[in-house]
Write a protein that holds these residues in place. Structure first.
Motif, mmCIF file in Angstrom:
data_model
loop_
_atom_site.group_PDB
_atom_site.id
_atom_site.type_symbol
_atom_site.label_atom_id
_atom_site.label_comp_id
_atom_site.label_asym_id
_atom_site.label_seq_id
_atom_site.Cartn_x
_atom_site.Cartn_y
_atom_site.Cartn_z
ATOM 1 N N ARG A 1 0.857 -1.184 0.000
ATOM 2 C CA ARG A 1 0.000 0.000 0.000
ATOM 3 C C ARG A 1 0.895 1.236 0.000
ATOM 4 N NH1 ARG A 1 -3.878 -2.854 -1.552
ATOM 5 N NH2 ARG A 1 -5.101 -3.994 -0.044
ATOM 6 N N HIS B 1 1.523 5.406 -1.411
ATOM 7 C CA HIS B 1 0.946 6.626 -1.964
ATOM 8 C C HIS B 1 1.136 6.559 -3.477
ATOM 9 C CE1 HIS B 1 0.592 10.907 -2.968
ATOM 10 N NE2 HIS B 1 -0.149 10.991 -1.866
ATOM 11 N N TRP B 2 0.183 7.063 -4.236
ATOM 12 C CA TRP B 2 0.235 6.925 -5.691
ATOM 13 C C TRP B 2 1.500 7.525 -6.292
ATOM 14 C CZ3 TRP B 2 0.507 11.016 -9.013
ATOM 15 C CH2 TRP B 2 0.130 12.277 -8.523
ATOM 16 N N THR B 3 2.068 8.559 -5.661
ATOM 17 C CA THR B 3 3.287 9.162 -6.221
ATOM 18 C C THR B 3 4.483 8.223 -6.066
ATOM 19 O OG1 THR B 3 3.713 10.354 -4.148
ATOM 20 C CG2 THR B 3 2.527 11.542 -5.885
ATOM 21 N N GLN B 4 4.547 7.501 -4.940
ATOM 22 C CA GLN B 4 5.628 6.529 -4.743
ATOM 23 C C GLN B 4 5.518 5.386 -5.746
ATOM 24 O OE1 GLN B 4 4.890 6.103 -0.330
ATOM 25 N NE2 GLN B 4 7.083 5.680 -0.417
ATOM 26 N N LEU B 5 4.298 4.914 -5.955
ATOM 27 C CA LEU B 5 4.077 3.833 -6.909
ATOM 28 C C LEU B 5 4.411 4.288 -8.329
ATOM 29 C CD1 LEU B 5 3.123 0.986 -7.548
ATOM 30 C CD2 LEU B 5 0.774 1.862 -7.614
ATOM 31 N N ALA B 6 3.999 5.486 -8.681
ATOM 32 C CA ALA B 6 4.296 6.019 -10.012
ATOM 33 C C ALA B 6 5.806 6.136 -10.234
ATOM 34 C CB ALA B 6 3.631 7.378 -10.205
ATOM 35 N N LYS C 1 7.245 2.607 -10.747
ATOM 36 C CA LYS C 1 6.905 2.129 -12.087
ATOM 37 C C LYS C 1 7.774 2.793 -13.140
ATOM 38 C CE LYS C 1 2.043 0.908 -11.346
ATOM 39 N NZ LYS C 1 0.656 1.264 -11.710
#
Length: 118
Positions: free
Chosen positions: A18, A20-25, A28
């Motif tokens: 889980r 934060h979307w910025t970390q995942l982006a 990727k």
């Protein structure tokens, strides 16, 4: 073509993580850029493979239990990098098939073998 990452997929790419979307982006983007750089480093065919079979082998130096489904899901940005680098034309089910393996080794590595198929 054979690409070696010299590591296992980034744990931040695991679908159970889980973030934060910025970390995942960012994770990727780094993975995708790594795949693109490895293709460019080795050279690519004149035209992208219309259909390909991809063999992904994860080599691990520890005996931790790992779920191959999560490892495979973690590979999506790397596969997207193969498309962006124009090694394969598309990563849809009509264009790509996969074999996945997990083995113990003396070092961590991810080996991606891409073969054009008819």
């Amino acid at each position: 073509m054979k690409i070696e990452l010299k590591h296992l997929p980034d744990p931040d790419l695991n679908p159970n993580k889980r973030l934060h979307w910025t970390q995942l982006a960012k994770a990727k983007s780094v993975a995708k850029d790594e795949a693109i750089a490895l293709v460019r480093e080795q050279g690519k065919p004149a035209t992208p493979y219309a259909k390909a079979h991809i063999v992904i082998t994860w080599l691990s130096k520890d005996k931790r239990r790992r779920d191959p489904d999560n490892l495979f899901a973690s590979m999506k940005p790397y596969i997207d990098g193969l498309v962006e680098a124009e090694l394969i034309a598309d990563d849809s089910a009509m264009n790509v098939s996969y074999t996945i393996r997990y083995e113990l080794s003396d070092k961590d590595n991810t080996v991606i073998e891409i073969k054009e198929i008819g």
